[in-house]
Motif scaffolding. Sequence first.
Motif, PDB file in Angstrom:
ATOM      1  N   LYS A 100       0.849  -1.187   0.000  1.00  0.00           N
ATOM      2  CA  LYS A 100       0.000   0.000   0.000  1.00  0.00           C
ATOM      3  C   LYS A 100       0.887   1.240   0.000  1.00  0.00           C
ATOM      4  O   LYS A 100       1.971   1.251   0.596  1.00  0.00           O
ATOM      5  CB  LYS A 100      -0.912   0.019   1.228  1.00  0.00           C
ATOM      6  CG  LYS A 100      -1.871  -1.160   1.320  1.00  0.00           C
ATOM      7  CD  LYS A 100      -2.943  -1.079   0.241  1.00  0.00           C
ATOM      8  CE  LYS A 100      -3.939  -2.222   0.368  1.00  0.00           C
ATOM      9  NZ  LYS A 100      -5.015  -2.137  -0.638  1.00  0.00           N
ATOM     10  N   ASP A 104      -3.807   5.372  -0.582  1.00  0.00           N
ATOM     11  CA  ASP A 104      -4.592   4.136  -0.633  1.00  0.00           C
ATOM     12  C   ASP A 104      -5.475   4.020   0.613  1.00  0.00           C
ATOM     13  O   ASP A 104      -5.140   4.521   1.687  1.00  0.00           O
ATOM     14  CB  ASP A 104      -3.677   2.911  -0.692  1.00  0.00           C
ATOM     15  CG  ASP A 104      -2.953   2.788  -2.015  1.00  0.00           C
ATOM     16  OD1 ASP A 104      -3.360   3.474  -2.977  1.00  0.00           O
ATOM     17  OD2 ASP A 104      -1.980   2.020  -2.104  1.00  0.00           O
ATOM     18  N   THR A 105      -6.597   3.360   0.440  1.00  0.00           N
ATOM     19  CA  THR A 105      -7.431   3.019   1.592  1.00  0.00           C
ATOM     20  C   THR A 105      -7.214   1.545   1.919  1.00  0.00           C
ATOM     21  O   THR A 105      -6.880   0.744   1.037  1.00  0.00           O
ATOM     22  CB  THR A 105      -8.920   3.274   1.316  1.00  0.00           C
ATOM     23  OG1 THR A 105      -9.313   2.526   0.160  1.00  0.00           O
ATOM     24  CG2 THR A 105      -9.182   4.753   1.104  1.00  0.00           C
ATOM     25  N   VAL A 106      -7.399   1.213   3.192  1.00  0.00           N
ATOM     26  CA  VAL A 106      -7.154  -0.158   3.637  1.00  0.00           C
ATOM     27  C   VAL A 106      -8.223  -0.542   4.645  1.00  0.00           C
ATOM     28  O   VAL A 106      -8.722   0.311   5.392  1.00  0.00           O
ATOM     29  CB  VAL A 106      -5.737  -0.288   4.244  1.00  0.00           C
ATOM     30  CG1 VAL A 106      -5.591   0.577   5.483  1.00  0.00           C
ATOM     31  CG2 VAL A 106      -5.406  -1.733   4.549  1.00  0.00           C
ATOM     32  N   GLU A 110      -6.656  -6.496   6.106  1.00  0.00           N
ATOM     33  CA  GLU A 110      -6.078  -6.552   4.757  1.00  0.00           C
ATOM     34  C   GLU A 110      -4.553  -6.578   4.858  1.00  0.00           C
ATOM     35  O   GLU A 110      -3.967  -6.009   5.777  1.00  0.00           O
ATOM     36  CB  GLU A 110      -6.534  -5.330   3.967  1.00  0.00           C
ATOM     37  CG  GLU A 110      -6.204  -5.365   2.488  1.00  0.00           C
ATOM     38  CD  GLU A 110      -6.786  -4.167   1.749  1.00  0.00           C
ATOM     39  OE1 GLU A 110      -6.428  -3.974   0.570  1.00  0.00           O
ATOM     40  OE2 GLU A 110      -7.604  -3.429   2.356  1.00  0.00           O
ATOM     41  N   LEU A 112      -1.025  -5.438   4.404  1.00  0.00           N
ATOM     42  CA  LEU A 112      -0.370  -4.142   4.181  1.00  0.00           C
ATOM     43  C   LEU A 112       0.984  -4.267   3.516  1.00  0.00           C
ATOM     44  O   LEU A 112       1.388  -3.440   2.707  1.00  0.00           O
ATOM     45  CB  LEU A 112      -0.148  -3.440   5.534  1.00  0.00           C
ATOM     46  CG  LEU A 112      -1.256  -2.599   6.129  1.00  0.00           C
ATOM     47  CD1 LEU A 112      -0.783  -2.056   7.470  1.00  0.00           C
ATOM     48  CD2 LEU A 112      -1.614  -1.450   5.194  1.00  0.00           C
ATOM     49  N   SER A 126      -3.194  -5.350   8.304  1.00  0.00           N
ATOM     50  CA  SER A 126      -3.485  -4.032   8.879  1.00  0.00           C
ATOM     51  C   SER A 126      -4.348  -4.179  10.130  1.00  0.00           C
ATOM     52  O   SER A 126      -5.382  -4.861  10.096  1.00  0.00           O
ATOM     53  CB  SER A 126      -4.206  -3.142   7.864  1.00  0.00           C
ATOM     54  OG  SER A 126      -4.500  -1.892   8.450  1.00  0.00           O
ATOM     55  N   GLU A 131      -7.385   5.579   5.701  1.00  0.00           N
ATOM     56  CA  GLU A 131      -6.635   6.059   4.538  1.00  0.00           C
ATOM     57  C   GLU A 131      -5.165   6.266   4.913  1.00  0.00           C
ATOM     58  O   GLU A 131      -4.851   6.884   5.935  1.00  0.00           O
ATOM     59  CB  GLU A 131      -7.196   7.392   4.042  1.00  0.00           C
ATOM     60  CG  GLU A 131      -6.456   7.949   2.830  1.00  0.00           C
ATOM     61  CD  GLU A 131      -6.990   9.296   2.382  1.00  0.00           C
ATOM     62  OE1 GLU A 131      -6.357   9.936   1.539  1.00  0.00           O
ATOM     63  OE2 GLU A 131      -8.059   9.706   2.895  1.00  0.00           O
ATOM     64  N   TYR A 156       3.467   2.622   8.399  1.00  0.00           N
ATOM     65  CA  TYR A 156       2.478   3.491   7.770  1.00  0.00           C
ATOM     66  C   TYR A 156       1.892   4.457   8.792  1.00  0.00           C
ATOM     67  O   TYR A 156       1.788   4.148   9.977  1.00  0.00           O
ATOM     68  CB  TYR A 156       1.314   2.681   7.183  1.00  0.00           C
ATOM     69  CG  TYR A 156       1.682   1.799   6.017  1.00  0.00           C
ATOM     70  CD1 TYR A 156       1.745   2.317   4.723  1.00  0.00           C
ATOM     71  CD2 TYR A 156       1.942   0.441   6.195  1.00  0.00           C
ATOM     72  CE1 TYR A 156       2.072   1.503   3.645  1.00  0.00           C
ATOM     73  CE2 TYR A 156       2.265  -0.375   5.120  1.00  0.00           C
ATOM     74  CZ  TYR A 156       2.331   0.169   3.846  1.00  0.00           C
ATOM     75  OH  TYR A 156       2.642  -0.640   2.787  1.00  0.00           O
TER      76      TYR A 156
END
Length: 238
Positions: A100, A104-106, A110, A112, A126, A131, A156
Motif C-alpha cells: 500500500k 490508498d485506503t485499507v 487486509e 499491508l 493491517s 486512509e 504506515y
Amino acid sequence: MEGFTYSNLFDTKGIEYIVVIIFLLLLIPFWVIVNRKSEVVQHIQQGIRVLTTNFLRIPKGLFFSPNHTWMYLEKSGQAKIGLDDFLQNVLGEISIQPLKMTGDTVKKGEVLAIIEQGEKQLRVHSPLSGEIVEANVLPGESDVSDANELEAGWLYSIVPASWQKETSGFLLGAEAANWFTDEITRLKDFLNIKLVRQAGVSTVLALQEGGELEINPLEKMDAGIWDEFQNEFMEQRS
C-alpha cells in the motif's frame, strides 16, 4: 632436660588442626577451579541474548494487536503502525515489501506489506481501517531490524476510520507485557514441536540451557516453519 615436657601430637587436638589445614589446602584449589568455570559460564551467558519479556521494548501508550503490530494515535488524529518488538526479535534481519502507498485506503485485516528474508515471507495484516497518508517503507530499501527506537520502525501513518471500535481488543501497558510473556511461551512450545521435523536442526539452536529462547530463533528456520509461524502467530483475529 628439666622443664621440658613431651606431648604426643596424636594425644592432643593437634591432629584436628592438621586435618583442618589439609582440608583447606584441598579446598582452595577446588574453589579456584569452580570459580573459573563460573566466570566462563557467566561470560558465555553474557554473549547469548535470550528472548524474555524484559528484553522486549513495550513503550507505554502503544496499542498492540494480536497480529504483532503496534499502533500509536497522534494528536493530529493520525495513527502510526509498525511491527512489534517480539516479531523483530524472533525473525532476525528482515526487509519490508510494501503493498500500500500514500492515498490508498485499507480495511482492517487486509495485507499491508510482506516481510522478507531471502525466499521466506510473512504477511503483515493491517490492524486498522482507514486512509494511508504516509508510508515509511520503500521497495528494496526497507530494513526495520536496526531501528534504535520501536517507534522509529513505523511502516504506515493512517487516518483511522473507526479507531475506538477497531482497537477495543488491543493491549496496553501491563496487559500487553503479560500477553508477550504468553507469546514467548507459545513460541517455545511451537519450536519444540516444529524443529524436530527440520533436518539438521535441533532445539539447541533455538533454546538455551534452562529453556530460554535465543534471540532471532526463526532466522535459521526454513520457509515451511515461517508459513506455520504465520498461521500460529500472525493470523489471529482480535
